[in-house]
Design an enzyme around this catalytic site. Sequence first.
Site, PDB file in Angstrom:
ATOM      1  N   ARG A 339       0.823  -1.213   0.000  1.00 39.06           N
ATOM      2  CA  ARG A 339       0.000   0.000   0.000  1.00 39.06           C
ATOM      3  C   ARG A 339       0.854   1.258   0.000  1.00 39.06           C
ATOM      4  NH1 ARG A 339      -2.625  -4.265   1.911  1.00 39.06           N
ATOM      5  NH2 ARG A 339      -4.899  -4.380   1.919  1.00 39.06           N
ATOM      6  N   GLY A 407      -1.711 -12.027  -4.658  1.00 41.10           N
ATOM      7  CA  GLY A 407      -3.169 -11.858  -4.697  1.00 41.10           C
ATOM      8  C   GLY A 407      -3.559 -10.463  -4.248  1.00 41.10           C
ATOM      9  N   SER A 480     -13.394  -9.889   3.754  1.00 37.89           N
ATOM     10  CA  SER A 480     -12.159  -9.899   2.964  1.00 37.89           C
ATOM     11  C   SER A 480     -11.591  -8.491   2.881  1.00 37.89           C
ATOM     12  CB  SER A 480     -12.430 -10.428   1.553  1.00 37.89           C
ATOM     13  OG  SER A 480     -11.344 -10.073   0.708  1.00 37.89           O
ATOM     14  N   GLN A 482      -9.024  -7.633   1.214  1.00 39.09           N
ATOM     15  CA  GLN A 482      -8.600  -7.315  -0.156  1.00 39.09           C
ATOM     16  C   GLN A 482      -9.766  -6.737  -0.962  1.00 39.09           C
ATOM     17  OE1 GLN A 482      -6.947 -10.961  -1.642  1.00 39.09           O
ATOM     18  NE2 GLN A 482      -4.999 -10.652  -0.575  1.00 39.09           N
ATOM     19  N   ASP A 628      -4.162 -15.396   7.819  1.00 38.77           N
ATOM     20  CA  ASP A 628      -2.898 -15.844   7.227  1.00 38.77           C
ATOM     21  C   ASP A 628      -2.051 -16.662   8.204  1.00 38.77           C
ATOM     22  OD1 ASP A 628      -3.160 -14.945   4.672  1.00 38.77           O
ATOM     23  OD2 ASP A 628      -2.280 -12.980   5.079  1.00 38.77           O
ATOM     24  N   LYS A 655      -6.828 -19.591  -0.569  1.00 36.35           N
ATOM     25  CA  LYS A 655      -5.578 -18.828  -0.449  1.00 36.35           C
ATOM     26  C   LYS A 655      -4.590 -19.383  -1.479  1.00 36.35           C
ATOM     27  CE  LYS A 655      -6.142 -15.703   2.709  1.00 36.35           C
ATOM     28  NZ  LYS A 655      -5.652 -14.315   2.558  1.00 36.35           N
ATOM     29  N   ARG A 659      -5.426 -24.221   2.035  1.00 39.98           N
ATOM     30  CA  ARG A 659      -4.507 -24.336   3.176  1.00 39.98           C
ATOM     31  C   ARG A 659      -4.965 -25.376   4.184  1.00 39.98           C
ATOM     32  NH1 ARG A 659      -2.570 -18.126   3.935  1.00 39.98           N
ATOM     33  NH2 ARG A 659      -0.774 -18.336   2.564  1.00 39.98           N
ATOM     34  N   ARG A 700       3.578 -19.943   3.530  1.00 35.33           N
ATOM     35  CA  ARG A 700       3.242 -20.029   4.952  1.00 35.33           C
ATOM     36  C   ARG A 700       3.194 -21.480   5.434  1.00 35.33           C
ATOM     37  NH1 ARG A 700       2.615 -14.741   5.966  1.00 35.33           N
ATOM     38  NH2 ARG A 700       1.284 -13.522   4.572  1.00 35.33           N
TER      39      ARG A 700
END
Length: 749
Positions: A339, A407, A480, A482, A628, A655, A659, A700
């Site tokens: 950002r 993403g 979300s 995002q 995450d 993800k 995951r 991750r």
Amino acid sequence: MSEQDISNTPSVLSDESGILVIGLGLIGGSLLAALRDAGYAGRRYGVDLNPHEVTLGRRMGLIDDGGSDLAAFLPHVSLVVLAVPVMAIAPVMAQLSQLRRHGQVMTDVGSTKSAIRDQIRSALGRVPSWLVLGHPIAGAEKSGVEAANPTLYQHHRVILTPETDTDPQALQRVESLWYTCGAHIECLTVERHDEVLARTSHLPHLLAFSLVDTLARQDDRLDIFRYAAGGFRDFTRIAGSDPVMWRDIYLANRDAVLEALSEFEAGVSELRTAVAGGDGDAMLGIFSRASHARHYFDRLLSQKSYQVMETRNVVYRASAGGQVRGNIRVPGDKSMSHRSIMLGALAEGVTTVEGFLEGEDSLATLQAFREMGVAIEGPQAGRVVIHGVGLHGLKQPKGPLYLGNSGTSMRLFAGLMAGQNFDVTLTGDASLNRRPMGRVADPLRLMGAVIDTGEGGRPPLSVRGGQKLAGIDYDLPMASAQVKSCLLLAGMYAEGDTRVREPAPTRDHTERMLTAFGYPVNRTEDVAHIQGGGGLKGGFVDVPADISSAAFFLVAASITPGANLTLQHVGINPTRIGVINILREMGADIELLNEREVSGEPVADLRVRHAELHGIDIPVDQVPLAIDEFPVLFIAAANARGTTRLRDALELRVKESDRIKAMADGLEVLGVINTVVEDGIDIVGGRYQGGEVESLGDHRIAMAFAVAALRAEGDITIRDCANVATSFPNFPALAGEVGMQIEVVSEGA
Ligand code: NAP
């Protein structure tokens, strides 16, 4: 361009019928040398106007027989290669077509293709189906058979330009010829070949000839050559190429070269204006884009992330046991790094960023803005200086924007690009191109954006410019950050208010950073809203250490007896501390020291010591706040007394990998009892063994299993770890600093 898979093509090696190379120079001689060294079974013949070259070819063991008379050798071969200068190819081909016998296949190596094809058409009426035009993209600044090099074509490309009616068997034989020499074969149209080569080879040579000639004619030329630095030396090397060959190339590929030259002149004139006007920003923009271009386009071409390209199979061998002690700072927050570049680029004035995460994802964001004309200095040791162009100052990139594995970038860019006045395509690596984008494309369309997606709502995303956006009132179907950020960013370009309601709180870095850049985002209960038509002001951003990276060490210390670790300057944004809340509820000993606010974000040093963890039902309201961190939280669960239950975590299935499934499979290998349900998992803590697990390229998951090794009864081997560098470039080294042992092994690189 289509790369040919010809691994099943029969080799020409067993071909006993013989090959004739016409033109015993560097290119023809190298081909013969490669065939000889590969063990070609048939006889090799050479024809050249120059008897000296033939004698030399024979003496060097390149040909069995040769001379200057075509007709003497043609009857003995099934394959003919024309390796004569460009201007001689069509006349020789006309002669050959008179003498040709049924079944013989012919090809050429000329550096241009349209002129040769056109001359052949006018001599023979058409390009015969037994003729495959081609061009090896390999060479040297030498000529003559003496310079023949058997490895010249290894790992180089050969471009073939078959016609629609070229005999497939003829094409296959020519492919096989080059394949035997170690080359990669690609097919292009004649026109495309000439356009591409005009830009990548002919133009650079033209400039080299011109520059060296211009400078060498000046009075102080001796000094020029005496003090020639690296750059000029490179130019003189290229300008040392065969003048006759290059004259022929420019005669033959005139139009495409002139077009490339015009583009170049426009570029030089832009640079001249910048230099004349002392416009440092413009110069920096051009230079920084150019200096990163090669790296960027390599990735774009391969559609692979940079680390994956460089070290295909990275495997971690995490030794069982180890300790966790010390005082470390993990890399900068990924969300904020992205950002800071986005808002800095769109702000008025200069923005300085410290603590920038130099991972692949944030670098992809940075390069994408360079492609859109923003001058960006760095990154250097986490420092980036962005020369903002304002909300409406971006320029259309020349090609698709490549966003690597990120993403976040793809979804946030979708919102930003929807408000621009130019078309743009967003693409990523193979894994990103499998991820769903409908969740951003759909609400953006409601705002008036025009966006095409690939199959199933997946990338690439084509965003049409020049649309009028209008604010919407949007209820996010799932929590979300995002999607929320994407809509808020689009909201800056929309008329009226854009309101986004979230079913549960998600990360608010976008809102905080927009506000820090002077563009207020308001919040009324569960709704974030932004008014279109504002502006951003550049400034200073000090990116805190990423709590998602810190999470691996929070768990590592919590599960390891005797552990005592301090993590410095960690961002503790309330929308991110789910991992701390969950671990504390499981009994973890985590202290927040020296709490402070930096660039609009709360920050603290985290001190964590070993504690006996116990299983819990993970509070549903904490799930989006730790989304995450679940891979490593699963490892905490595997080390806790009793069962830990996760529900309401569907998001985890879309993800970088599914995951939940990927972690469950790995836990299974280690012998950790678990039950997967639609939206979560139950994990029963206890002792577990070592083993070999797959990370599926998910960074991750790879790091989570490395942490698991601290308490495993045997070593854990983790496959497919190259992507760790996307979020945590120095993870194995930092883990080593606190007492974990992770050996990094590159396989098949
Ligand atoms: P080269 O070393 O000068 O060899 C060309 C040879 O062909 C010379 O020995 C020449 O003899 C002979 N020749 C000319 N006209 C002929 C004819 N009508 N019949 C028989 N032999 C003839 O050149 P090269 O570098 O190998 O280049 C050959 C071809 O490869 C060119 O079409 C070029 O565009 C292409 N190519 C070159 C490169 C490169 O980097 N060099 C790369 C890719 C493709 P004379 O010396 O008596 O003229």
